[in-house]
Motif scaffolding. Structure first.
Motif, short mmCIF file in Angstrom:
data_model
loop_
_atom_site.label_atom_id
_atom_site.label_comp_id
_atom_site.label_asym_id
_atom_site.label_seq_id
_atom_site.Cartn_x
_atom_site.Cartn_y
_atom_site.Cartn_z
N VAL A 564 59.15 -1.29 11.79
CA VAL A 564 58.22 -0.49 10.97
C VAL A 564 56.82 -1.04 11.20
O VAL A 564 56.32 -1.87 10.45
N PRO A 585 58.60 4.39 14.15
CA PRO A 585 58.44 4.12 12.71
C PRO A 585 58.45 5.38 11.86
O PRO A 585 58.94 5.37 10.73
N THR A 586 57.91 6.49 12.40
CA THR A 586 57.90 7.73 11.64
C THR A 586 59.31 8.23 11.40
O THR A 586 59.66 8.65 10.28
N ALA A 589 61.01 6.03 8.86
CA ALA A 589 60.58 6.39 7.52
C ALA A 589 61.25 7.68 7.06
O ALA A 589 61.66 7.81 5.90
N LEU A 622 57.15 -0.42 4.32
CA LEU A 622 56.04 0.53 4.17
C LEU A 622 55.15 0.14 3.00
O LEU A 622 53.93 0.31 3.06
N CYS A 641 54.18 8.40 8.16
CA CYS A 641 55.41 7.71 7.75
C CYS A 641 55.71 7.98 6.28
O CYS A 641 56.85 8.30 5.91
N GLU A 644 56.98 11.40 5.53
CA GLU A 644 58.37 11.61 5.91
C GLU A 644 59.34 11.07 4.87
O GLU A 644 60.47 11.54 4.75
#
Length: 1827
Positions: A564, A585-586, A589, A622, A641, A644
């Motif tokens: 992340v 990472p997106t 998430a 996050l 992120c 999402e």
């Protein structure tokens, strides 16, 4: 067929497989094409039947190898309806590795391997397309000259055949598309060109704006934008176009689209087209030549490759080479080519040669890349085209083409139009395709409006797609995990192309079945071909990689946080290419969303708790990122992120953590980026400022900000913004309700785009600032903007700088500014064009509703009342134009300034301007500097407008009551600086200036007037009226001019100050109205250093002459003094020069008696000789009016004089750091002895030493010192201190002496006017040795009067102290000794009492404080015996033990002990036994204190037993001890029989109910009690009631302290009734109790008449209670101290009518006092003349309160300290306090910490007035010297 027969051999199984596949030949063709992408299916023998074709295709698949065959078998079983009795043997025989035989025997149905390639054409290109003939290496051997000649004639025919072959191969590849089962028919035909936007100066000739939008409605109009890619301006050299777009924008699709269009003949300008992908070129490890790249890796010619290449070189303009994925290129190529163009090179080097034109010069090169660092090989003139994806029309067109069914098409469009978030996701073409695919499967089974709800994020789009594409409606977890592992392993190793061995057969079959994988032929070198596999899109591979991380049990959940991360889009210079994990990472998430939990649980085959723990790890990572300070790219990535995750709490955390000013610089931003940012900002409470500078922006991206209520400031600065951008922005602006500032600078917006914006801006009435800088706007557009935007009701600034403005338009704009009621300033200077406005109070609707007739009148009225500035600098007005503009200034209603700089004004034109403005009623300042080309006229408000300004300045009314009659409405300042003026110009200038009746400040600095001009000015000045300042700096004036100007003091009444600095040529004459000018000018946000307010008192203001850095010779000083003799007084003279000789000093001092008006003479920064202290000391007898002589460091000298009206008084002398030694002492003392009354003498920081000190002490009786002598820092040793002790008896007027030989080095002697009855001697850090003790005792024994000696850290040990006590013997008197040594805190009570036995006199007081390391004794001489003590001592005649012997000795020395104090001691049992035996013998003991100590229970019993015999005790203090409740109960026995007790302190003890009841019973018998302290015992209302009952039995009570006892209103009311009966009460302390107003009212009704101190802090008093107390206190003659701190008094502050004559201290800290009560508060304080300390910190006092306090400060003569910490006083209020402080010399400090005052102002204030304290810690400055 039964299963038994199937197992007889694979031959039957093969036949069954052939029969099954013959039923679906289309499916088989698709699979063969997938596994064998190089195979040409159309080349099969048309004559062979279906069965033969199936067998042939199966043979080809089988011969590819074990892995391919196994994957194919899994596809059969997964995708087709295979009977179970066939599926089991298929998987068991061929689905695993052991079922693959070495040779397949199929009889006639099988064909030998050698026949598989017969008659076939193979396709193998680096781009996955094109025909490839059997291998024929090109460019690897030299071309013979003879061969070239033979083939030269036929090379064109070979080339034509090759070009035809190239086009037919492309037609073959793109001509037929096979539809996969389960996909819509229009899946492969749905292509919509994305938005293309040109960058730099390479846009095509026929494009009118930056964005190429196309026409989606036309059938073929969309292709025009694609063709424009090859219309660049590069006629010569390389024709290179780089297509930049983020992942998923369709770069690769566009590249293949170009190939298809070329195959269809639509790109007819190109004869040949080659497509290469860098992801495939990276697999080539060998170096290649360009012919090898074109022919060996793409398509070989049938013959003559060298001739074909020669043809391509000759016709390079018709060759297009497309390189896809430039960002993925490996092996960065150096810019320095070491090999020739024909040498083999890496693929990127060949690309570099093509771009630079060294290879195939003249060809066209098109490269696609993600934004980031591009290779250095790209030429600077390469055309950059940004690909932006889809806008709304394109999204709808794509959906329309995707769905061929009309009903489904309408349903899908309805879903999109209802969901704005879904639209924003579809702006990315790749996501749009996934969304359409999901809708295709969801629409039939969902209700309208609900399908889109299932697709809230990009991640869930992918989840839905994978779920719906699953075979037979369900997903296989093992296959998903297996494929996801392949994806992650590839990303981590940088692999996006896989070989057949990289993917297990089941996962290969799964990917092929769902369409997740694609296949193609790859060439790793000439002759090396194989099949490669890849995910259909890189984002799909990232999704599967994220799925593996989230769902695989093999991945530790703690490792998830490492993935992340937020990658910046600013690629580092050292980074060769962009990473492959940007979107990972997106997707992580997105999978952490709770909506994905069931899907992950299914894939992982674990429960949702296990999945939730992994999701929590991602969410926590996050959250950590949300609290960091991130750059712009990372903020956008984080917004994606967080969006999402669908977690509002996380979104709110990110939104609140964003800075209030968010900047984005130099990286591309798409619609989806801004949409994600808007989504996060929707969770923010505070406003935010968004700045986009240098960012390539998607043309329609401003639409993503629609409805964003949090943006307060929006700014765009980019050349890439065009009309499409402006149109999109115009649609969003009216929806942004909080927007106050809008900036759009440096764009390419034309009149059309600006017109759209201007139409939208009136719908934004809240706008305060609009900027259209540097937009190349023309005249008509600018006029339209001004006319429309000036109507905005709240607009304050309109910036149109750096646009194209003609002179006629400028005049029109000036007219608009003058007639517009809101414009207060128009600035036109060079490129600047700025309108500053003061919006009217009426709203826009009210202004529009006014009638036309009334509107014109109101417009004129508002135009007269506003403030307007006009700048016309940088033009060509010349002298006449400037004069005309100056004349017209009044008619133009310019009420701020008119700037005519840089217009060619000359000296002759200056006269004209001066004459033009001489009668102008509103001119405030005229500044002309011909050297700097400056001409600025500043105007003041008209007379009718000054009323409003005076109202705003009501804060200062009380300070200006005498000013209106003296000052004109406003004054004028004329500054003619650096104009080359000479003496000959002065007469004409003064004539021009003489007409101005308001001239106040005249500045002639920087000219060439000289001495002649100064003399002429001295004669002309009376004709100019009353000035306030005249600046003649930098005019070449000598001292002769200064003497001439000094004579003006007698001729000019306004002149008060003359300031001259010869070094800097500073010459200024000024009056004393600076403070008045600034007050009259309006509010005071800032003041210059040294500002004064002369309206504080009516005393005579001194005149001053200040000569800095001047050569002061005796003749010059004589001339100066003779001139000053005629000057009226009082007079201050301040001189400075580098060195002043003794002769010059004597000349100056001899003239002083002839200057009776002199009040101050200062020689600063002037070096004097060592003889000067003697000359100055003699001044006391030579000049009677001298009052103080202050000489510091032979460098700073100040002489203070008393006026002739004042009577003779005290003298003060300070000669510090003057190098005075032993030889100077006698002459100095002789000169000072002639002084009648020398109050203070300071000889600190000299070189006296012990010898000089001894000499001075011998002369001390002859010196008439009445206050103090300071000898600090004179290198005095211990011998000098002993000399002082020896000398003290011969100085009868000395009352105190203190010596500190430590780092402080202080040495003070204090005197009194009369002979003192006693002396105090303090010696600190004197380091006495044992031999010094007898000397010290001898000196003390010579004193015949009571003496107090304090020894602090003098190295006096226990033994030396014993010797000292035994040696000190007096005939009669008291001797007090205080010893402060570290060993005192460790010795213990017993050892310290043992020391007392050696005293030669009677010990009357003993005080031991172990924490303070103090032992205090008082001895009485001569020693006397107490008969009672003798009797008791005889009773202890048993001296056998040390205890009894010590008791016997103490009884002897302490027989007359009156006070015993023990503080912070640890009283052991031995010590308590000693006190038990000793206390009964102390018959005269009156005071016993045991505080803050520890005593065991046995010791308490001993102590109680001993104290019970002390029946004559008058004071008992047992406070702050750690006794416990039982110990306290034991101590209550001490109070038995103590009827003589006057003071009792039992604070901080556990006085419970029964103990307190016992205490109150004891109190009834203490009728003489005067002081009762029971604070912090938490007795509550019950205890208060018990005490209230006993208070009437204490008639002599004078002090009671019940603070911090938890007493409420009930107990307080009863106490108030009882306290009213205590008629002698003087001190009442009830703070920190919740008494309330009822108790305050009760106290007010019966307030004791002798009350001196009243403490009620933190008592929950309100305004009513405080007012009642203040009314009761008003006029009380004895009150000295009042504390009402920490009560909510608000406007209930004490208000007195009669005042409190003895009040010394008032504490109103934290009482919610504001400016509304400032005036009555100041009036009340003024009625308390004895006030020394005022505490008003932690309130809400502002400048108004500061002004009121400053007004009364000079009248409070005894005030020492005022605390105003933590209030709301600004710089204005602080300056007022500084001025008030200057008038009250007795004030020591005013505390102003934590008020809103700028740091630079704080420094200036402290330089002017050091007693203003802004520090956190209290500095407690001393009072000014000499007071």
């Amino acid at each position: 067929m039964d299963p038994v027969s199937l197992q007889l051999g694979t031959k039957n199984l093969w036949s069954l497989l052939v029969r099954l596949l013959s039923k679906d030949p289309q499916w088989l063709n698709a699979k063969v094409k997938f596994f064998l992408p190089k195979m040409d299916l159309s080349s099969r023998n048309k004559a062979e039947d279906a069965t033969q074709g199936v067998m042939l295709q199966l043979n080809r698949l089988y011969t590819q190898g074990q892995a391919t065959w196994q994957a194919f078998i899994h596809c059969v079983c997964m995708e087709l309806d295979v009977p179970l009795d066939l599926e089991v043997p298929l998987l068991s025989t061929w689905g695993h590795g052991d079922g693959f035989p070495s040779q397949l025997e199929t009889g006639e149905e099988s064909q030998p391997e050698s026949q598989l390639h017969h008659g076939e054409s193979w396709s193998c290109g680096a781009g996955g397309g094109g025909l490839k003939r059997p291998h024929q290496s090109c460019g690897s051997s030299p071309r013979p000259k003879q061969c070239r000649k033979q083939q030269l004639g036929g090379y064109e025919e070979l080339a034509k055949r090759y070009l035809q072959l190239l086009r037919s191969s492309a037609q073959q590849r793109y001509g037929s598309r096979t539809r996969r089962p389960g996909q819509p028919l229009a899946f492969h035909q749905a292509y919509i060109p994305p938005i293309l936007q040109w960058s730099r100066a390479t846009a095509p000739f026929n494009t009118q704006e930056g964005a190429i939008l196309g026409d989606p409605k036309a059938e073929d109009g969309t292709e025009a934008s694609i063709l424009d890619l090859f219309n660049t301006k590069a006629d010569k050299g390389p024709r290179v176009t780089v297509l930049l777009g983020k992942a998923g924008m369709g770069k690769t699709t566009l590249a293949h689209r170009l190939c298809q269009k070329w195959a269809d003949g639509q790109l007819d300008r190109f004869q040949a087209l080659f497509l290469f992908e860098f992801r495939q070129l990276n697999l080539i490890t060998e170096f290649l030549t360009l012919p090898q790249l074109l022919f060996d890796l793409y398509l070989s010619p049938e013959a003559g490759p060298d001739l074909v290449f020669q043809y391509l070189e000759k016709n390079a303009k018709g060759v297009l080479l497309i390189f896809d994925g430039l960002d993925q290129a490996l092996y960065p190529h150096s810019s320095k080519d070491t090999a020739g163009p024909e040498a083999p090179s890496p693929a990127l080097a060949l690309f570099s040669g093509l771009c630079k034109g060294t290879l195939l010069p003249g060809c066209w090169v098109l490269a696609t890349s993600r934004p980031g660092k591009l290779p250095d090989c790209l030429p600077t003139e390469a055309a950059m085209v940004h690909m932006w994806g889809f806008d709304r029309p394109r999204v709808e067109e794509y959906v329309g083409r995707f769905f061929s069914n009309q009903l489904w098409q309408e349903a899908a469009l309805a879903e999109l139009r209802e969901n704005r978030h879904l639209q924003s996701m579809c702006a990315v073409p790749a996501v749009c395709q996934v969304t359409c695919l999901c809708l295709y499967h969801l629409l039939p089974s969902s209700c309208p409006g609900q399908s889109a709800a299932l697709l809230p994020t990009v991640t869930q789009n992918y989840v839905q797609m994978v779920s719906t594409l699953g075979p037979r409606g369900h997903l296989l977890p093992e296959s998903l995990l297996g494929l996801s592992e392949v994806a992650l392993r590839g990303l981590e190793t940088g692999k996006v192309i896989f070989s057949v061995g990289d993917i297990p057969p089941p996962m290969m079959a799964f990917g092929a079945a769902l369409g997740l994988l694609t296949s193609f032929c790859i060439c790793t070198g000439p002759g090396h071909q194989e099949t490669g596999y890849a995910f259909t899109h890189l984002s799909l591979q990232e999704f599967f990689a994220a799925l593996h991380l989230m769902a695989s049990p093999e991945v530790d959940k703690n490792a998830l946080a490492h993935y992340v991360t937020l990658s910046s889009r600013w690629v580092l210079r050292t980074k060769a290419r962009l990473g492959l994990l940007d979107h990972l990472p997106t997707f992580l998430a997105g999978l952490a969303s709770r909506a994905c939990c069931p899907f992950l649980s299914h894939v992982a085959q674990r429960d949702e708790v296990w999945v939730g723990a992994r999701q929590a790890e991602v969410m926590q990572a996050l959250r950590k990122l949300a609290t960091r300070r991130l750059t712009g790219p990372k903020v956008v990535a984080l917004c994606h992120c967080v969006g999402e995750t669908q977690e509002p709490e996380l979104a709110s955390l990110v939104a609140q953590s964003l800075p209030c000013h968010l900047s984005f610089h130099n990286f591309p931003l798409t619609y989806a980026d801004l949409a994600s940012l808007n989504n996060i900002l929707g969770h923010r409470n505070a406003p935010i400022q968004l700045d986009f500078e240098g960012c390539p922006l998607e043309p329609h991206c401003p639409e993503a900000l629609a409805g964003c209520k949090q943006v307060e400031n929006l700014s765009f600065k980019s050349r890439k913004c065009g009309d499409a951008f402006a149109e999109a922005l115009s649609r969003s602006l009216p929806t942004m309700g909080s927007l106050k500032k809008l900036g759009l600078a440096g764009s390419k917006i034309t009149a059309q785009g600006i017109g759209r914006l201007v139409q939208a801006l009136p719908l934004c009435p809240q706008l305060e600032e609009v900027s259209f800088q540097d937009n190349q706007l023309k005249d008509g557009v600018l006029l339209n903007i001004v006319e429309v935007l000036l109507r905005l009701p709240r607009l304050q600034k309109l910036d149109l700088s750096r646009n194209s403005v003609s002179m006629s338009t400028l005049l029109c704009l000036t007219k608009v500014a003058i007639t517009s009621p809101a414009v207060r300033m128009l600035q036109v200077r060079e490129a600047d064009l700025i309108f500053l406005l003061s919006p009217p109070t009426k709203t826009a609707a009210e202004l529009q509703g006014a009638s036309d007739l009334q509107g014109n009148a109101s417009q004129r009225k508002e135009a007269q009342s506003r403030s307007l500035a006009l700048s016309l600098s940088g033009n060509q007005l010349d002298n006449e134009g400037c004069r005309l503009m100056a004349e017209a200034a009044a008619q133009l209603d310019i009420t701020r300034n008119l700037d005519l700089s840089d217009n060619g004004l000359s000296v002759d034109g200056v006269y004209g301007v001066l004459s033009a403005v001489s009668m102008c009623q509103t001119l405030a300042e005229l500044h002309i500097s011909l050297l700097h080309k400056t001409v600025v006229l500043t105007f003041a408000p008209k007379q009718e407008e000054q009323g409003g300004i005076q109202e705003r300045a009501a804060l200062h009314d009380s300070l200006m009551r005498q000013m209106p009659c003296e000052l004109p409405p406003h004054s004028t300042r004329i500054r003619l600086t650096h104009c080359g003026l000479q003496a000959k110009h002065l007469a004409q200038l003064c004539r021009a200036l003489g007409g101005s009746c308001r001239l106040s400040h005249l500045d002639f600095s920087g000219n060439a007037l000289g001495d002649e001009g100064a003399a002429q000015l001295a004669q002309l000045l009376p004709g100019l009226g009353t000035l306030q300042s005249l600046n003649l700096s930098e005019n070449g004036l000598s001292l002769d001019s200064v003497f001439i100007l000094t004579q003006c003091f007698s001729t000019l009444q306004w002149l008060f100050h003359l300031e001259v600095n010869s070094e800097s040529q500073h010459v200024v004459l000024r009056g004393d109205r600076r403070g008045r000018d600034q007050l009259a000018g309006g509010p005071l946000p800032e003041f210059p250093a040294g500002a004064r307010f002369s309206a504080f008192d009516q005393r005579c203001i001194p005149r001053s002459v200040c000569l800095r850095q001047c050569l002061l010779e005796p003749l010059s000083l004589t001339h100066l003094c003779e001139t000053l003799e005629k000057c009226p007084g009082p007079l201050e003279v301040k001189l400075s020069c580098e060195v002043l000789s003794d002769q010059s000093l004597e000349t100056l001092l001899n003239h002083l008696p002839r200057l009776p008006q002199l009040s101050l003479l200062q020689l600063s920064e002037t070096r004097l000789s060592p003889r000067s202290p003697l000359l100055l000391a003699d001044l006391f007898s030579l000049c009677p009016q001298v009052q103080k002589v202050d000489l510091r460091s032979l460098y700073h000298t100040t002489l203070h004089f008393r006026s002739s009206e004042e009577q003779k008084g005290e003298y003060c002398g300070r000669f510090t750091d003057c190098a005075l030694s032993r030889e100077h002492v006698e002459p100095l003392c002789w000169l000072l002895s002639k002084c009648e009354d020398l109050n203070q003498l300071d000889l600190s920081a000299n070189l006296l030493g012990d010898d000089g000190l001894q000499c001075l002490l011998e002369c001390l009786p002859q010196l008439p010192i009445s206050a103090s002598l300071d000898l600090s820092h004179n290198s005095v040793s211990v011998e000098g201190a002993l000399c002082l002790v020896k000398t003290l008896p011969s100085c009868p007027r000395v009352r105190e002496a203190s010596v500190n030989l430590g780092s402080e080095q202080s040495f003070w002697i204090h005197f009194s006017r009369q002979e003192e009855a006693g002396k105090t001697l303090r010696l600190s850090q004197c380091s006495f040795r044992p031999e010094h003790v007898p000397t010290l005792a001898t000196g003390l024994n010579q004193a015949l009067k009571p003496t107090a000696l304090t020894l602090t850290q003098c190295c006096l040990g226990l033994k030396q102290l014993t010797v000292l006590l035994s040696l000190v013997r007096w005939p009669v008197g008291l001797f007090s000794l205080r010893v402060e040594e570290p060993w005192v805190g460790k010795a213990g009570v017993l050892a310290l009492l043992e020391v007392c036995t050696q005293a030669s006199g009677n010990i009357t007081e003993i005080s031991i404080a172990e924490a303070q390391q103090q032992l205090c004794l008082q001895l009485e001489f001569p020693r006397q015996e107490n008969p009672e003590a003798v009797a008791l001592r005889l009773a202890h005649c048993d001296l056998g033990t040390h205890h009894n012997l010590l008791v016997w000795q103490l009884m002897e020395t302490c027989a007359r002990l009156r006070q015993l104090s023990l503080s912070q001691v640890n009283l052991c049992d031995t010590s308590s036994l000693l006190l038990q035996s000793l206390l009964p013998s102390l018959s005269e003991l009156k005071t016993f204190r045991l505080t803050c100590s520890c005593v065991r229970s046995e010791g308490l019993a001993h102590l109680t037993s001993g104290l019970s015999h002390c029946l004559h005790l008058e004071e008992l203090d047992l406070s702050n001890n750690q006794f416990g409740e039982e110990g306290t109960r034991v101590l209550m026995g001490v109070l038995e029989g103590k009827c003589w007790l006057k003071r009792l302190d039992l604070s901080h003890l556990p006085l419970g109910g029964s103990i307190l009841a016992e205490l109150t019973q004891r109190l009834r018998h203490m009728t003489l009690l005067q002081s009762l302290r029971l604070s912090h015992n938490q007795i509550g209302d019950t205890g208060a009631q018990l005490l209230a009952a006993v208070l009437p039995w204490l008639p002599e009570l004078r002090k009671i302290d019940l603070s911090g006892n938890g007493i409420g209103p009930a107990g307080g009311a009863q106490l108030a009734e009882s306290l009213a009966l205590c008629r002698h009460l003087e001190q009442l302390m009830l703070g920190c109790n919740a008494l309330g107003d009822a108790t305050a009212l009760g106290l007010a009704q019966g307030l004791p008449q002798h009350l001196r101190i009243l403490h009620l802090p933190s008592s929950r008093l309100g305004p009513e209670g405080a007012l009642s107390l203040s009314q009761a206190l008003d006029g009380c003659p004895y009150v000295e101290e009042v504390s009402l701190a920490e009560n909510s008094l608000a406007r209930g502050i004490p208000q007195f009518c009669q005042g409190l004559p003895l009040l010394r201290r008032i504490d109103l800290v934290s009482c919610d006092i504001d400016d509304h009560t400032a005036k009555p508060l100041a009036a009340s304080l003024l009625l308390c003349p004895a006030l020394e300390e005022i505490l008003l910190s932690w309130n809400v006092l502002g400048d108004e309160a500061a002004a009121e306090l400053a007004r009364v400060l000079p009248q409070m003569g005894r005030l020492k300290r005022m605390d105003l910490e933590k209030n709301r006083i600004t710089a204005c209020g602080a300056w007022l306090l500084a001025e008030g402080l200057a008038q009250g010399s007795g004030i020591q400090v005013i505390r102003l910490w934590n008020n809103p005052i700028p740091p630079d102002t704080v420094q200036r204030l402290q330089r002017q007035e050091p007693r203003l304290d802004f520090a956190f810690f209290d500095k407690q400055p001393k009072a000014p010297w000499g007071t």
